[in-house]
Scaffold this motif. Structure first.
Motif, short mmCIF file in Angstrom:
data_model
loop_
_atom_site.label_atom_id
_atom_site.label_comp_id
_atom_site.label_asym_id
_atom_site.label_seq_id
_atom_site.Cartn_x
_atom_site.Cartn_y
_atom_site.Cartn_z
N SER A 7 0.83 -1.21 0.00
CA SER A 7 0.00 0.00 0.00
C SER A 7 0.86 1.25 0.00
CB SER A 7 -0.94 0.00 1.20
OG SER A 7 -0.23 0.19 2.42
N LYS A 8 1.99 1.21 0.73
CA LYS A 8 2.87 2.38 0.77
C LYS A 8 3.65 2.56 -0.52
CE LYS A 8 3.52 2.65 5.78
NZ LYS A 8 4.46 2.56 6.92
N ILE A 9 3.84 1.48 -1.26
CA ILE A 9 4.52 1.58 -2.55
C ILE A 9 3.57 2.12 -3.62
CG2 ILE A 9 5.61 0.27 -4.42
CD1 ILE A 9 6.66 -1.67 -2.26
N VAL A 10 2.37 1.54 -3.67
CA VAL A 10 1.42 1.90 -4.72
C VAL A 10 0.78 3.25 -4.45
CG1 VAL A 10 -0.69 1.19 -5.90
CG2 VAL A 10 0.99 -0.53 -5.21
N LEU A 11 0.43 3.52 -3.21
CA LEU A 11 -0.21 4.79 -2.84
C LEU A 11 0.57 5.40 -1.68
CD1 LEU A 11 -3.95 3.66 -2.96
CD2 LEU A 11 -2.76 5.09 -4.65
N PRO A 12 1.75 5.91 -1.94
CA PRO A 12 2.58 6.42 -0.85
C PRO A 12 1.94 7.59 -0.11
CG PRO A 12 3.48 7.06 -2.98
CD PRO A 12 2.38 6.08 -3.26
N ASN A 13 1.98 7.49 1.21
CA ASN A 13 1.46 8.55 2.07
C ASN A 13 2.58 8.92 3.04
OD1 ASN A 13 0.05 10.26 3.72
ND2 ASN A 13 -1.42 8.75 4.45
N PRO A 14 3.43 9.88 2.67
CA PRO A 14 4.63 10.18 3.47
C PRO A 14 4.38 10.38 4.97
CG PRO A 14 4.77 11.30 1.37
CD PRO A 14 3.40 10.67 1.42
N PRO A 15 3.30 11.05 5.39
CA PRO A 15 3.10 11.20 6.84
C PRO A 15 2.96 9.88 7.59
CG PRO A 15 1.78 12.81 5.66
CD PRO A 15 2.33 11.87 4.64
N ARG A 16 2.54 8.80 6.90
CA ARG A 16 2.41 7.48 7.55
C ARG A 16 3.74 6.74 7.63
NH1 ARG A 16 -0.25 3.72 4.62
NH2 ARG A 16 -0.23 2.38 6.47
N MET A 17 4.75 7.27 6.97
CA MET A 17 6.02 6.56 6.88
C MET A 17 6.95 6.96 8.02
SD MET A 17 6.66 6.84 2.77
CE MET A 17 5.48 6.16 1.61
N GLY A 18 7.88 6.08 8.33
CA GLY A 18 8.82 6.41 9.39
C GLY A 18 9.67 5.22 9.77
N VAL A 19 10.63 5.46 10.64
CA VAL A 19 11.59 4.43 11.03
C VAL A 19 11.21 3.76 12.35
CG1 VAL A 19 13.12 5.98 12.32
CG2 VAL A 19 14.08 3.98 11.15
N TYR A 20 10.32 4.41 13.13
CA TYR A 20 9.91 3.85 14.42
C TYR A 20 8.60 3.10 14.24
CZ TYR A 20 13.35 7.19 16.22
OH TYR A 20 14.49 7.89 16.46
N THR A 21 8.70 1.82 13.99
CA THR A 21 7.52 1.01 13.68
C THR A 21 7.37 -0.17 14.64
OG1 THR A 21 8.86 -0.21 12.06
CG2 THR A 21 7.54 1.63 11.23
N ASP A 22 7.86 -0.02 15.85
CA ASP A 22 7.80 -1.13 16.81
C ASP A 22 6.39 -1.37 17.36
OD1 ASP A 22 8.91 1.48 17.88
OD2 ASP A 22 8.24 0.61 19.77
N ASP A 23 5.42 -0.53 16.97
CA ASP A 23 4.04 -0.74 17.42
C ASP A 23 3.21 -1.52 16.40
OD1 ASP A 23 4.03 1.24 15.48
OD2 ASP A 23 2.41 2.39 16.42
N PHE A 24 3.85 -2.10 15.38
CA PHE A 24 3.10 -2.85 14.38
C PHE A 24 2.40 -4.03 15.05
CE2 PHE A 24 2.42 -5.69 10.74
CZ PHE A 24 1.89 -4.78 9.82
N ALA A 25 1.10 -4.12 14.85
CA ALA A 25 0.27 -5.09 15.58
C ALA A 25 0.61 -6.52 15.18
CB ALA A 25 -1.21 -4.82 15.34
N LEU A 26 0.60 -7.40 16.16
CA LEU A 26 0.91 -8.82 15.96
C LEU A 26 -0.35 -9.58 15.55
CD1 LEU A 26 3.05 -11.12 16.37
CD2 LEU A 26 2.12 -11.35 18.69
N SER A 27 -0.20 -10.50 14.61
CA SER A 27 -1.28 -11.42 14.25
C SER A 27 -1.12 -12.69 15.07
CB SER A 27 -1.24 -11.76 12.76
OG SER A 27 -1.56 -10.64 11.98
N THR A 28 -2.12 -13.00 15.87
CA THR A 28 -2.06 -14.21 16.70
C THR A 28 -2.90 -15.34 16.13
OG1 THR A 28 -3.85 -13.34 18.07
CG2 THR A 28 -1.59 -12.88 18.78
N GLY A 29 -3.60 -15.08 15.03
CA GLY A 29 -4.42 -16.10 14.38
C GLY A 29 -4.91 -15.57 13.05
N LEU A 30 -5.55 -16.44 12.26
CA LEU A 30 -6.04 -16.03 10.95
C LEU A 30 -7.04 -14.89 11.04
CD1 LEU A 30 -6.43 -19.45 9.12
CD2 LEU A 30 -4.79 -17.64 8.58
#
Length: 639
Positions: free
Chosen positions: A273-296
């Motif tokens: 999504s960031k490649i096809v429709l880049p939204n610079p304000p959503r981008m960054g280097v601090y991404t340790d809050d990316f949500a974990l998938s615990t199941g399908l």
């Protein structure tokens, strides 16, 4: 000079202008951790050998990348500008390699052959100016990923060139290029970053996409047998017989390998999504809050992401003859992520992992656009002017977006503010903002950032929020709140990760001469209790013995020698660092255990490297302390 080449040079000049404002920005995350040896080298306190072969990244220290970074430091000093300017130069070289590779494969495509030069220049320009690339170019230590990508791109170009020659008949030079040149570039890329081992697999993607209609020469079959199939089988056999060697890293993660694989489906779709429709304000280097998938279905987008990836993959395979650019582009994206989106226990999400895979998506999109344009032309539409206008608009948007990201990267404050806006529950982003706020005397902003962590959804984030608030108040006011210590250690999940030793190490540095109502003994007891709850992790686990060591040091500061000795003994594991022996010997001497101190000394002596002068000096010091205790005959000897 051809028009496409002239356009490429112009695009490179624009890329330099777009990025220039960000070249003086800060070092971030693990930059200083990996690069501080260069600072010591410039001061004459480290050798070039230490830079090249004692690196802290990768399996072998990534000497090619470290040599390049050493050159930057030698020419420009230990400054962010020197490292980031070097990154920008490598980025331009990679852009040139993208142009050469894309032009080569586009000429193999019936639909793209005629405008191959223009397509290559367009893809290279989009790739160089894409806003997502800022997190690689302006992140100093990512020189490793960039040099690895450069070698990979050159290897892909060489493979296609040699493959075309072999298609025309037996060619000794082509065989040498194929069986020696490509592996050599793979090895060179590996010495920058391990991702380069994917080069032969990427060659296979090109082979399946562009050489499927011809009889495959025996030499080509042998190449893929030796460099793709054999390593794959050996790797699977090694993993089957040594699974713990790879999976042990999950002991210090908040997730297991199944959860990581599930999460990567969502991560790949987010990258897309960031490649096809880049939204610079959503981008960054601090991404340790990316949500974990615990199941399908936890979250439900996990299953959706898997279906999206599977659907595109099936479509790319079925259309590989009609639209080889789609198949090859999608293959580059997937294979490019094959290491960092696999079961290897790395962190879940980083934008810089797209440095090479982004090329595949752009090439596929440009190929689809050209195919659509030809389809419209066949139906009497004339999309040429519209296409040129839209293409120019995209390039302008990319340039402006990347320039905006470079401005964000230009100061620690703007980078932290942007990161918190995009990732409000990121521990790293909020702590970066705390650091920036305190440097400017803005205590209110720092307090707000810490409160965001305390109020976060994730229990570990809440715990780290309390402990970081304790750390900040100890560092500034020497008056910590006992409730922050209690809440931090109580809320902390029982599974210990990399984060806790780092944070308690910082606390230790700030509480040597007291922290108000929170004293060293209280910190030691709270930490020991927290570690005791981690029953599922063996005492030999890195995070566990590191925290035991810190707890022992807290108790030693409080002169609580029995408790210090207890924790130091637990920290003295078969895989722990010899440096722990120094504290253990100190506690054993302080409690009158001369025999134990002597035993620890000889165990430590067996573990150290005799060629390490610092370790040998430490052993000499320990021996002198034991000898002093024996000569005095004291049962209450202390340092």
């Amino acid at each position: 000079m051809q028009k496409s080449q002239a356009w490429l040079l112009l695009a490179m000049a624009i890329t330099v202008a777009v990025y220039w404002v960000g070249l003086s920005g800060p070092l971030v995350l693990d930059d200083h951790y990996n690069l501080e040896v260069l600072q010591r080298w410039l001061m004459g306190k480290a050798t070039l050998h230490a830079i090249l072969f004692d690196g802290r990244s990768g399996m072998f220290g990534r000497p090619l990348a470290m040599a390049s970074l050493a050159l930057s430091a030698w020419l420009g000093g230990y400054t962010p500008f020197a490292f980031k300017l070097g990154n920008l130069i490598v980025h331009l070289l990679c852009g040139g390699a993208v142009f050469l590779f894309v032009r080569r494969i586009a000429r193999l495509d019936v639909r793209l052959r005629e405008p191959a030069g223009a397509i290559a220049a367009t893809v290279a320009t989009l790739w160089m100016m894409h806003p997502l690339q800022a997190s690689t170019v302006l992140y100093s230590v990512q020189r490793m990923a960039m040099l690895s990508t450069l070698c990979t791109l050159l290897g892909l170009w060489l493979f296609v060139a040699m493959r075309e020659r072999l298609q025309r008949g037996k060619d000794r030079a082509a065989l040498i290029g194929l069986f020696a040149g490509v592996p050599m570039l793979t090895a060179a890329g590996f010495l920058a970053k391990e991702n380069a081992v994917l080069l032969p697999a990427l060659c296979l993607v090109v082979e399946l996409g562009y050489f499927h209609d011809t009889l495959r020469p025996r030499a080509v079959k042998s190449f893929f047998g030796i460099y793709v199939l054999a390593p794959l089988l050996l790797g699977l056999a090694w993993f089957a017989t040594n699974p713990s060697r790879l999976l042990a890293g999950y002991l210090r993660r908040d997730f297991d390998w199944q959860e990581r694989l599930l999460t990567q489906a969502r991560a790949l779709c987010d990258y897309l999504s960031k490649i096809v429709l880049p939204n610079p304000p959503r981008m960054g280097v601090y991404t340790d809050d990316f949500a974990l998938s615990t199941g399908l279905l936890a979250p439900p987008t996990t299953l959706i992401a898997i279906c999206v990836l599977a659907s595109i993959s099936v479509a790319a395979w079925r259309l590989r003859r009609r639209l080889p650019s789609l198949f090859v582009g999608w293959g580059i994206f997937l294979v490019g992520h094959a290491i960092e989106s696999s079961i290897i226990p790395l962190e879940l999400y980083y934008e810089h992992r797209n440095y090479l895979p982004l090329l595949g998506v752009l090439y596929a999109l440009v190929g689809l656009t050209v195919a659509l344009g030809r389809r419209l032309q066949s139906e009497d539409f004339r999309p040429g002017r519209i296409g040129i206008t839209l293409g120019a608009a995209v390039l302008v948007l990319f340039a402006l977006g990347t320039h905006g990201r470079a401005r964000v990267w230009s100061t620690p404050e703007s980078l932290a503010l942007s990161a918190v806006a995009a990732h409000p529950q990121s521990v790293r982003a909020n702590m970066a903002l705390v650091d920036a706020a305190l440097r400017h005397g803005n205590g209110e902003m720092a307090a707000q950032s810490l409160q965001r962590l305390v109020d976060a959804d994730n229990p570990r984030t809440r715990a780290l929020g309390h402990l970081n608030r304790l750390y900040i108040t100890c560092a500034l006011d020497r008056n910590g709140d006992p409730n922050d210590l209690k809440q931090g250690t109580t809320l902390m999940p029982t599974h210990l990760t990399y984060a806790e030793p780092e944070l308690f190490g910082l606390l230790l540095d700030k509480t040597g001469d007291g922290c108000g109502a929170v004293d060293a003994n209280m910190l030691g007891e709270a930490l020991a209790g927290m570690v005791n709850r981690a029953r599922a992790q063996p005492d030999s686990d890195w995070a566990k013995w590191q925290l035991r060591y810190v707890a022992a040091r807290f108790f030693a500061l409080a002169k609580n020698w029995p408790r210090a000795r207890e924790q130091a003994l637990l920290a003295w594991q078969p895989g722990s660092e010899p440096a722990i022996a120094s504290l253990l010997v100190q506690t054993q001497l302080a409690t009158g255990d001369l025999a134990g101190a002597n035993k620890t000394y000889y165990e430590a002596k067996r573990r150290i490297d005799p060629a390490n002068a610092q370790d040998m000096a430490g052993m000499k010091y320990l021996h002198s302390q034991i000898e002093a205790a024996i000569s005095q005959g004291s049962q209450t000897y202390t340092k």
